[in-house]
Design an enzyme around this catalytic site. Structure first.
Site, PDB file in Angstrom:
ATOM      1  N   HIS A 122       0.852  -1.178   0.000  1.00  0.00           N
ATOM      2  CA  HIS A 122       0.000   0.000   0.000  1.00  0.00           C
ATOM      3  C   HIS A 122       0.895   1.238   0.000  1.00  0.00           C
ATOM      4  O   HIS A 122       2.026   1.200   0.466  1.00  0.00           O
ATOM      5  CB  HIS A 122      -0.876  -0.032   1.261  1.00  0.00           C
ATOM      6  CG  HIS A 122      -1.927   1.029   1.348  1.00  0.00           C
ATOM      7  ND1 HIS A 122      -1.643   2.329   1.731  1.00  0.00           N
ATOM      8  CD2 HIS A 122      -3.270   0.987   1.148  1.00  0.00           C
ATOM      9  CE1 HIS A 122      -2.754   3.033   1.742  1.00  0.00           C
ATOM     10  NE2 HIS A 122      -3.761   2.251   1.395  1.00  0.00           N
ATOM     11  N   ASP A 199       3.334  -4.493   7.754  1.00  0.00           N
ATOM     12  CA  ASP A 199       2.112  -3.698   7.671  1.00  0.00           C
ATOM     13  C   ASP A 199       0.927  -4.604   8.015  1.00  0.00           C
ATOM     14  O   ASP A 199       0.550  -5.474   7.227  1.00  0.00           O
ATOM     15  CB  ASP A 199       1.982  -3.128   6.257  1.00  0.00           C
ATOM     16  CG  ASP A 199       0.709  -2.311   6.059  1.00  0.00           C
ATOM     17  OD1 ASP A 199      -0.135  -2.266   6.977  1.00  0.00           O
ATOM     18  OD2 ASP A 199       0.548  -1.724   4.975  1.00  0.00           O
ATOM     19  N   GLN A 202      -4.272  -4.794   7.026  1.00  0.00           N
ATOM     20  CA  GLN A 202      -5.252  -5.796   6.594  1.00  0.00           C
ATOM     21  C   GLN A 202      -5.108  -7.094   7.377  1.00  0.00           C
ATOM     22  O   GLN A 202      -6.091  -7.698   7.796  1.00  0.00           O
ATOM     23  CB  GLN A 202      -5.094  -6.086   5.092  1.00  0.00           C
ATOM     24  CG  GLN A 202      -5.411  -4.921   4.165  1.00  0.00           C
ATOM     25  CD  GLN A 202      -6.875  -4.541   4.161  1.00  0.00           C
ATOM     26  OE1 GLN A 202      -7.744  -5.351   4.455  1.00  0.00           O
ATOM     27  NE2 GLN A 202      -7.146  -3.299   3.833  1.00  0.00           N
ATOM     28  N   LYS A 225     -10.308  -0.082  10.395  1.00  0.00           N
ATOM     29  CA  LYS A 225     -10.459  -1.346   9.667  1.00  0.00           C
ATOM     30  C   LYS A 225     -10.796  -2.496  10.619  1.00  0.00           C
ATOM     31  O   LYS A 225     -11.274  -3.551  10.194  1.00  0.00           O
ATOM     32  CB  LYS A 225      -9.183  -1.667   8.887  1.00  0.00           C
ATOM     33  CG  LYS A 225      -8.845  -0.651   7.800  1.00  0.00           C
ATOM     34  CD  LYS A 225      -7.600  -1.048   7.033  1.00  0.00           C
ATOM     35  CE  LYS A 225      -7.083   0.076   6.156  1.00  0.00           C
ATOM     36  NZ  LYS A 225      -8.006   0.439   5.063  1.00  0.00           N
ATOM     37  N   CYS A 363      -4.737   2.730  -3.644  1.00  0.00           N
ATOM     38  CA  CYS A 363      -3.471   3.181  -3.041  1.00  0.00           C
ATOM     39  C   CYS A 363      -2.384   2.131  -3.227  1.00  0.00           C
ATOM     40  O   CYS A 363      -1.611   1.838  -2.309  1.00  0.00           O
ATOM     41  CB  CYS A 363      -3.647   3.503  -1.562  1.00  0.00           C
ATOM     42  SG  CYS A 363      -4.731   4.899  -1.245  1.00  0.00           S
TER      43      CYS A 363
END
Length: 405
Positions: A122, A199, A202, A225, A363
Site C-alpha cells: 500500500h 504492515d 489488513q 479497519k 493506493c
C-alpha cells in the site's frame, strides 16, 4: 460457534437500505462498519466521561486516563506484545509507518543503505520510504509477486544484501488478498541483523496475530479497519528498537523536562505520543478489539475462509470477469475488471443494486502497474458478510455485463 446472524445484529447500519435495496457492504478493506458497543462507548465517553488525559487531577481526567491507558493493555493482548509499553497509539497505520521512517529510519539509514519492499505494498508502506530516498539517498529494492499474486518469501530473503537495513512488507495485500509468510521473512531478516516492519493494516483484521512469534520489529494497525473509529490506531515497536528511536513529533506529554536550552524526553510509550491524543477514538478502538477477541480471531478467520471459498467459486463461473490475484490461501478480498466497462462504471451500477464496492487503484499503483491495469473494482469481505450477499454481488455483476454488453 460463529453466529453470523447474531454478529450482523450488532451492526445497526447493516439493516438499512440503499437505493431501495438491502445494503450489501463489501468495502471493508477501506473501512469496516462499527458495532453498537463501539458506538455506545464513543457516545458515553463524550456525554459523561470526557476530559483530557494524563495531566488532570480531577475525577473526569482520571477516569478518561484510566480508560485510555487500559487500551494499551488491550492492544498488547490483541497482538501478543511482550509488554504494553511496546504499544504506541497513533491515528492509524499511516502515522505508524511515518513514525518509523522519521524516528528510526532517518536516524540509522545512510546514503546507499537499502530498504526491501514488495510490489504488493500500500502507498502507506511506500511513500515514507520514498521520503528517505529523496532526503538521504536510501535505495529501495523491489520484489515482484508471481502472476497469481503470491509472494515467495525466499525472494524477499534473497533481496536482503549487506547494505539492507530494513524489510518493510505487508501481511496481506489490500488488492489481491495475498497472504504473505511474514514470519519466515522476519526470522531470516533478524538472523542477518536487519530490521523488519510488517504492515498489519489488513492482516490484523482477518486472523490472530502474535508479534513475538512473528519476530517483527514494527507492526502497525488501523482502528477503523478493525471495526473501531477512524483516527485511531497503534503500532507495536519492540523495546530494543524503541531505544534506537528519536521522537517523531514534539510537544506536550512526550517530555520529561524543558528549559530554554534543552529538552529531555519521557520514557516510551509517551516519548512517541506528543500532544492531546485521539482520546475517544482510542477508547473506541479498545472496545472494538475486545469485541473481536470475544468472538475469537480464529473463529473469524475460519468463517472468512468459507466466505472466500464460496466467492471464489461464484466469481470463477463468470468467465468474462478478470479477477486479479488467485494466490493459494488468499484472504476474502477480490479485485476484478470487466472488458468494456471501467471500474468506476461497474461500481456505479453495483451501487444501484445496493452493493458497495471500491473502484480505483486502491493506493497501490506499483501493483496496478505490475498487474497491467490502471484500476480495478474491489469487493472486500468481513466477518458480518454472508453467502447471500456474495450472490447479490454476482447478480449485480451479471446485470452489469448485460448493461455494458
Amino acid at each position: 460457534m460463529f453466529d453470523v446472524a447474531k454478529i450482523r445484529a450488532d451492526f445497526p447500519i447493516l439493516a438499512r437500505e440503499v437505493n431501495g435495496q438491502p445494503l450489501t457492504y463489501l468495502d471493508n478493506g477501506a473501512s469496516a462498519q462499527k458495532p453498537q458497543v463501539v458506538i455506545d462507548a464513543i457516545t458515553q465517553a463524550y456525554t459523561s466521561e470526557y476530559a483530557n488525559v494524563h495531566r488532570g487531577l480531577h475525577f473526569l481526567s482520571n477516569l478518561a486516563t484510566d480508560k485510555y491507558e487500559n487500551v494499551r493493555q488491550v492492544v498488547a493482548k490483541f497482538l501478543n506484545a511482550g509488554h504494553e509499553d511496546e504499544i504506541i497509539f497513533t491515528s492509524g497505520t499511516t502515522e505508524g509507518i511515518n513514525l518509523v521512517s522519521y524516528g528510526w529510519g532517518a536516524e540509522h539509514l545512510c546514503p546507499g543503505d537499502e530498504i526491501v519492499l514488495s510490489v504488493l505494498e500500500h502507498h502507506a508502506n511506500i511513500v515514507p520510504w520514498h521520503f528517505l530516498r529523496d532526503r538521504q539517498g536510501v535505495v529501495l529494492k523491489w520484489v515482484d509477486c508471481a502472476p497469481d499474486g503470491s509472494l515467495d518469501p525466499q525472494a524477499v530473503i534473497d533481496a536482503i544484501g549487506p547494505k539492507t537495513k530494513l524489510v518493510a512488507i505487508t501481511q496481506m495485500s489490500n488488492v489481491t488478498g495475498t497472504r504473505v509468510d511474514v514470519k519466515t521473512i522476519c526470522h531470516a531478516a533478524r538472523a542477518r541483523g536487519v530490521a523488519t516492519l510488517v504492515d498489519g493494516s489488513q492482516g490484523a483484521v482477518h486472523g490472530p496475530v502474535d508479534v513475538q512469534d512473528m519476530g517483527c520489529d514494527f507492526y502497525p494497525i488501523t482502528g477503523h479497519k478493525l471495526y473501531g473509529p477512524s483516527g485511531s490506531g497503534a503500532i507495536y515497536i519492540r523495546a530494543e528498537r524503541q531505544a534506537e528511536m528519536r521522537p517523531f513529533l514534539g510537544g506536550g506529554d512526550m517530555i520529561d523536562t524543558v528549559t530554554r536550552d534543552s529538552v529531555s524526553y519521557a520514557k516510551p510509550p509517551l516519548k512517541f505520543e506528543a500532544g492531546t491524543p485521539g482520546i475517544v477514538q482510542t477508547i473506541g478502538m479498545g472496545v472494538a478489539l475486545d469485541y473481536l477477541m470475544q468472538i475469537g480471531m480464529e473463529n473469524i478467520a475460519a468463517y472468512e475462509a468459507e466466505l472466500a471459498a464460496y466467492a471464489t467459486a461464484k466469481l470463477q463461473n463468470l468467465n468474462w470477469l478478470n479477477v486479479q490475484g488467485t494466490a493459494p490461501g488468499k484472504g476474502a478480498i477480490f479485485s476484478f475488471t470487466m472488458e468494456g466497462a471501467h471500474p468506476h462504471d461497474i461500481s456505479t451500477v453495483l451501487d444501484k443494486k445496493g452493493v458497495a464496492v471500491r473502484a480505483g487503484s486502491h493506493c497501490a499503483m506499483p501493483l496496478m502497474q505490475h498487474l497491467g491495469v490502471t484500476a480495478t473494482c474491489r469487493a472486500s469481505l468481513a466477518m458480518y458478510n454472508t453467502t447471500d450477499e456474495i450472490d447479490r454481488l454476482v447478480d449485480a455483476l451479471e446485470l452489469c455485463r448485460e448493461f455494458f454488453g
